[in-house]
Design a protein around this motif. Structure first.
Motif, PDB file in Angstrom:
ATOM      1  N   UNK A  40     -16.662   4.348   1.058  1.00 57.73           N
ATOM      2  CA  UNK A  40     -15.488   3.718   0.476  1.00 57.73           C
ATOM      3  C   UNK A  40     -14.523   3.364   1.597  1.00 57.73           C
ATOM      4  N   UNK A  41     -13.787   2.313   1.386  1.00 59.07           N
ATOM      5  CA  UNK A  41     -12.880   1.810   2.398  1.00 59.07           C
ATOM      6  C   UNK A  41     -11.473   1.750   1.836  1.00 59.07           C
ATOM      7  N   UNK A  42     -10.512   2.175   2.624  1.00 62.16           N
ATOM      8  CA  UNK A  42      -9.141   1.895   2.208  1.00 62.16           C
ATOM      9  C   UNK A  42      -8.412   1.331   3.403  1.00 62.16           C
ATOM     10  N   UNK A  80      -8.757   3.727  -2.997  1.00 59.40           N
ATOM     11  CA  UNK A  80      -9.787   3.102  -2.175  1.00 59.40           C
ATOM     12  C   UNK A  80     -10.844   2.521  -3.108  1.00 59.40           C
TER      13      UNK A  80
END
Lengths: 237, 237
Positions: free
Chosen positions: B83-85, B235
């Motif tokens: 996951x990316x934030x 995210x």
DNA sequence: TAGTGGTCTAGACCACAGA
DNA sequence: CTGTGGTCTAGACCACTAT
């Protein structure tokens, strides 16, 4: 190549990525500056344009460059950097820390969905889903408290599974790949019940991870994970 | 193309990405299965192998596929999804929520580094760095409490900056691009002082984000951000 | 040793937006 | 209109590793 024949990081694109990054970090190219176009860089580095394109796209994905057709490529003014963390399978996470994993199912039932969870999942309150509560242990110490709702319509076959000996996280990972997920981190004071299950004190601050996943049928699961005090979730760029 | 002439998502690679993802989600290709090799998929979709390669690499980066030379490409058994934030600039974050931003500098000094921060930065305890404490407000409500140490050796020019009217986050983002960052999320009970500055109660659970950044000279800054209760960092995958 | 993915090339055409 | 990045192609060579 021209005189630029130092050792490439790994491939030519990787080398160009690092070299451009260096020029930005060392202010040879400053924030807001337009940098040479792909054709010029390809000539400078003695590579094909596609190779430069690959390198620059990577930096644009990282947020260091802004690229627009016709307008060219500029060093980002307010680089909005991104960080990535992996969504761990709790058992692997515990075993990676050198501890022995175990878990305990506290309850498994079919229950009507409370309002907050309904909103999270985009379903109607009162709809009947599968509700699980479990504790995950590392070396017999409580590590994570799991409170999960599963939508059986999105996961055919789930009704027959008994999670006393199988952990829901792993079953879902293996049997219900998702298309999209949403995660949030927050903090919450432990309730009396949370504190007992996590072997800590009421009011202790807990890190909370909420995660909801969807596939093409609809929402799969919404889970609230409460971590033992002291645990920190880490990420890198 | 063959009969597979439905509308591509955007480009051919994007279409192949989505089609392969669909085959995995719908269990046409099951976990652990070997999928056709790049040449075969290129023939099936009527594209060049490089196009298939691009599509499959994306899915491998997502964690959905395992690819190895000679062994071929398999559907990941335990897909470790990522996951990316985005790492927000606090002012933009507040303004994006439609609130007016302000901040207040509580202290700015040159101080010896405490042990915990020294470890975080990889410097010696007692070394003298710049120490800042500030509160960031949205519509005059406290939003975030910042406690930051900055290494002047990694950031020439920082000694002359007065952060009363300029926020350190933005100055650093614009003037000290970093090579590497580490972030951790945790939770902590508000102390008396934290509570007063954030306009909340002592012992309230706070979401804490610790971030340390490095450039090629060394560590740049280590910051501890404490968020107002109720804030959740989100995210997506 | 041979089959697979990893990477690169030279060229092409296209889409977009700035002048 | 035109310069720029976005994408694709056909082909090539290479690096790894399963057999």
């Amino acid at each position: 190549m021209t005189e630029r024949d130092t050792i490439p990081a790994s491939g030519k694109a990787a080398y160009i990525t690092e070299e451009v990054r260096r020029r930005i970090i060392e202010k040879e190219w400053r924030q807001g500056d337009r940098i040479p176009d792909e054709a010029a860089l390809a000539a400078e580095f003695g590579v094909a344009r596609a190779t430069v394109n690959k390198a620059l796209q990577l930096l644009a994905d990282e947020g260091l460059l802004d690229r627009r057709r016709r307008a060219g490529t500029r060093v980002a003014v307010n680089p909005v950097r991104k960080a990535t963390f992996s969504i761990p399978i709790v058992r692997e996470q515990i075993e990676a820390a050198g501890k022995s994993y175990s878990h305990r199912l506290i309850s498994q039932s079919r229950s009507p969905l409370p309002a907050r969870r309904a909103e999270q999942l985009g379903l109607s309150p009162g709809e009947v889903l599968i509700h699980l509560r479990a504790v995950h242990y590392g070396d017999r110490q409580p590590f994570q408290l799991e409170d999960r709702w599963i939508n059986p319509r999105a996961v055919p076959g789930i009704e027959e599974v008994d999670f006393h000996h199988l952990n829901a996280n792993e079953w879902l990972v293996r049997n219900a790949p998702y298309l999209r997920a949403e995660l949030t981190f927050s903090a919450s004071n432990a309730g009396v019940r949370d504190a007992r299950l996590l072997d800590t004190e009421p009011e202790q601050a807990l890190l909370i991870l909420n995660r909801t996943t969807w596939n093409d049928i609809g929402p799969i699961t919404a889970v609230r994970l409460a971590f033992h005090p002291g645990y920190a979730m880490s990420a890198t760029t």
